[in-house]
Design an enzyme around this catalytic site. Structure first.
Site, PDB file in Angstrom:
ATOM      1  N   THR A 158       0.968  -1.336  -0.032  1.00 18.66           N
ATOM      2  CA  THR A 158       0.330  -0.411   0.032  1.00 18.66           C
ATOM      3  C   THR A 158       0.632   1.360  -0.076  1.00 18.66           C
ATOM      4  OG1 THR A 158      -0.366   0.738   2.419  1.00 18.66           O
ATOM      5  CG2 THR A 158      -1.639  -1.035   1.024  1.00 18.66           C
ATOM      6  N   HIS A 159       0.932   1.935  -0.812  1.00 22.67           N
ATOM      7  CA  HIS A 159       1.568   3.442  -1.050  1.00 22.67           C
ATOM      8  C   HIS A 159       2.245   2.668  -1.035  1.00 22.67           C
ATOM      9  CE1 HIS A 159      -1.850   5.410   1.845  1.00 22.67           C
ATOM     10  NE2 HIS A 159      -0.901   4.413   3.476  1.00 22.67           N
ATOM     11  N   LYS A 286      20.076  -2.401 -22.371  1.00 23.82           N
ATOM     12  CA  LYS A 286      19.132  -2.203 -21.734  1.00 23.82           C
ATOM     13  C   LYS A 286      18.215  -3.606 -22.356  1.00 23.82           C
ATOM     14  CE  LYS A 286      17.454   1.334 -20.375  1.00 23.82           C
ATOM     15  NZ  LYS A 286      16.361   2.068 -19.047  1.00 23.82           N
ATOM     16  N   ASN A 288      13.116  -2.679 -22.353  1.00 28.35           N
ATOM     17  CA  ASN A 288      12.668  -1.954 -21.895  1.00 28.35           C
ATOM     18  C   ASN A 288      11.748  -2.521 -22.174  1.00 28.35           C
ATOM     19  OD1 ASN A 288      14.690   0.295 -21.044  1.00 28.35           O
ATOM     20  ND2 ASN A 288      14.523   1.127 -23.357  1.00 28.35           N
ATOM     21  N   TYR A 320     -31.374  15.175 -35.774  1.00 31.61           N
ATOM     22  CA  TYR A 320     -29.679  14.313 -36.539  1.00 31.61           C
ATOM     23  C   TYR A 320     -29.026  16.178 -36.685  1.00 31.61           C
ATOM     24  CZ  TYR A 320     -25.823  13.514 -39.563  1.00 31.61           C
ATOM     25  OH  TYR A 320     -24.373  12.914 -40.323  1.00 31.61           O
TER      26      TYR A 320
END
Ligand code: ARG
Length: 463
Positions: A158-159, A286, A288, A320
């Protein structure tokens, strides 16, 4: 290309405005749906005696031929059709080429206003069905992954601070349930889409005795609209659909975010397969999570389409107005975005490795069992608030000594409370922490097993 409305005009349309006015470049996507509705319109005119039965049959044969041609998705893209105003005028022109002037009778008592609403509803109904199966596939992928690791712990947050241990399968099932609500929302949007506006004319109804209920049955609509003004200007079904799609995208975006976070070096709970990741043009090391970032990003498009649709319809006088032509690109892009995002999510879920050891270690450290420590004292008769206080002080003590709660001796514990005895260590073990969360919907392994089976049942049932 002859205009559907040329009679009243003497001057020519400005070429730039003609281009601006035209919608064929995108509404050709309604071609098959419109043709199916046209066929029923032709039959209804014949049944009602508005046109001769031979003419009606002739038109239907022409439409069948057009439906065959429409099987080739590139057919409407031919250069010679580039100047068509919209899909409706395109159909009339092609029909007249095939069946002669009988083709001009098809529009009797009909307007493009009820025609476009009918074609869009028919089209959307089928698209919702297709999306529902994509949604089921994503749910199945969540269950499949959960079943590969049914009892493996993961820290719950949580948080974004470690909170309590949960099961990885429990985490995945959370998303199953979000998508389950999405399926309900799509089904609801479908129900309100599946209503026939044809026979409403331009705005006032049709003065020819076409049997609207019969047309509805032929096209598989549940019912007919009951007010012609509303029927030609209502776009609520598009909004309902886009809003359902927006909620789905919000869910997929949250899942994407969780998986992005869990795949970082810092968390390291999951490893994304090469099939769903990309590299860096500069940094050789990397890998990603572009697949997930795109899903997260694409949610924004659909939220934008929802806002655009509200702004579009708000303040329009009945009935319309041409503004409504702007509904289509929002609708089409929403369909494509949610379909693509569901597909990629399913692929991602099939290309995830779970680092069980690392997730288990993370779930068992940083005092995720502090609540279990407090609960232990409660079971020994202490009020929860006092138990919380004592457990908090023990956490401070443990931090200062760089120890986990399982590494503190019983003597040290007893200095905080006489209520501690040697069954404490079992109570604050990772296994026990999980097993005790056995309320309905809790993360206890037995509960999760049941919910996994229930989830599997749902997807098997609705295939
Ligand atoms: N292309 C138009 C649309 O998408 C079809 C209806 C046109 N009706 C009209 N009265 N101009 O809304």
């Amino acid at each position: 290309m002859t205009k559907l409305w040329g009679g009243r005009f003497e001057g020519e349309t400005d070429p730039f405005f003609a281009e601006f006015n035209a919608s064929f470049r995108f509404d050709k996507r309604l071609l098959k749906a419109d043709l199916r509705a046209c066929r029923v319109q032709a039959a209804a005119l014949g049944r009602a005696g508005v046109i001769a039965v031979e003419e009606s049959d002739n038109i239907c044969r022409g439409i069948d031929r057009l439906l065959e041609l429409a099987e080739d998705a590139h057919w409407p893209d031919r250069a010679e059709y580039a100047s068509a105003e919209d899909v409706h005028s395109f159909i009339e022109s092609r029909l007249v080429e095939l069946v002669g002037s009988a083709g001009y009778k098809l529009h009797t008592g009909r307007s493009r206003n009820d025609q476009v609403a009918t074609a869009t509803r028919l089209f959307l109904r089928d698209e919702i069905d297709a999306l529902l199966s994509l949604l089921r596939e994503t749910q199945t992928a969540l269950i499949d992954l959960a079943e590969r690791f049914p009892y493996d712990p993961l820290p719950g947050y949580t948080h974004l601070q470690k909170a309590q241990p949960i099961l990885f399968s429990h985490f995945l099932l959370a998303y199953f349930h979000m998508l389950e609500r999405d399926a309900e929302r799509f089904a609801d949007a479908r129900r309100r889409t599946n209503v026939l506006p044809l026979g409403s004319g331009a705005l006032a109804g049709s003065s020819f005795p076409v049997d609207r209920e019969w047309m509805a049955r032929q096209l598989g609509f549940d019912r007919v609209t009951r007010n012609s003004l509303d029927a030609v200007s209502d776009r609520d079904y598009i909004l309902d659909f886009i809003n359902a799609a927006a909620t789905t995208m919000m869910h997929l975006s949250r899942l994407a975010e969780d998986l992005i976070v869990y795949s970082t070096q810092e968390f390291g709970f999951i490893i994304l397969g090469d099939a769903i990741a990309t590299g860096s043009s500069l940094m050789p090391q990397k890998k990603n999570p572009d697949s997930l970032e795109l899903i997260r990003g694409k949610a924004a498009r659909v939220f934008g389409h929802s806002a655009a649709m509200y702004a579009l319809v708000k303040g329009l006088p009945l009935a319309y107005n041409k503004d409504l032509q702007e509904d289509k690109e929002a609708l089409f892009d929403t369909i494509d975005t949610v379909a693509g995002s569901l597909r990629v999510t399913t692929i991602v879920l099939g290309n995830i490795e779970f680092n069980r050891e690392r997730a288990r270690r993370a779930a068992a450290t940083d005092y995720t069992n502090a609540t279990d420590l407090a609960d232990y004292l409660v079971r020994r008769g202490l009020e929860f608030r006092r138990a919380h206080e004592i457990a908090g002080r023990i956490v401070v003590y443990a931090i200062s000594r760089k120890l986990e709660l399982t590494e503190i001796s019983l003597d040290e514990y007893r200095a905080f409370s006489e209520l501690f005895s040697d069954d404490l260590f079992e109570s604050i073990s990772l296994e026990q922490s999980l097993a005790t969360k056995s309320s309905i919907g809790g993360t206890a392994p037995d509960r999760v097993r049941q919910e996994l089976e229930a989830a599997r049942e749902i997807t098997e049932h609705t295939k």
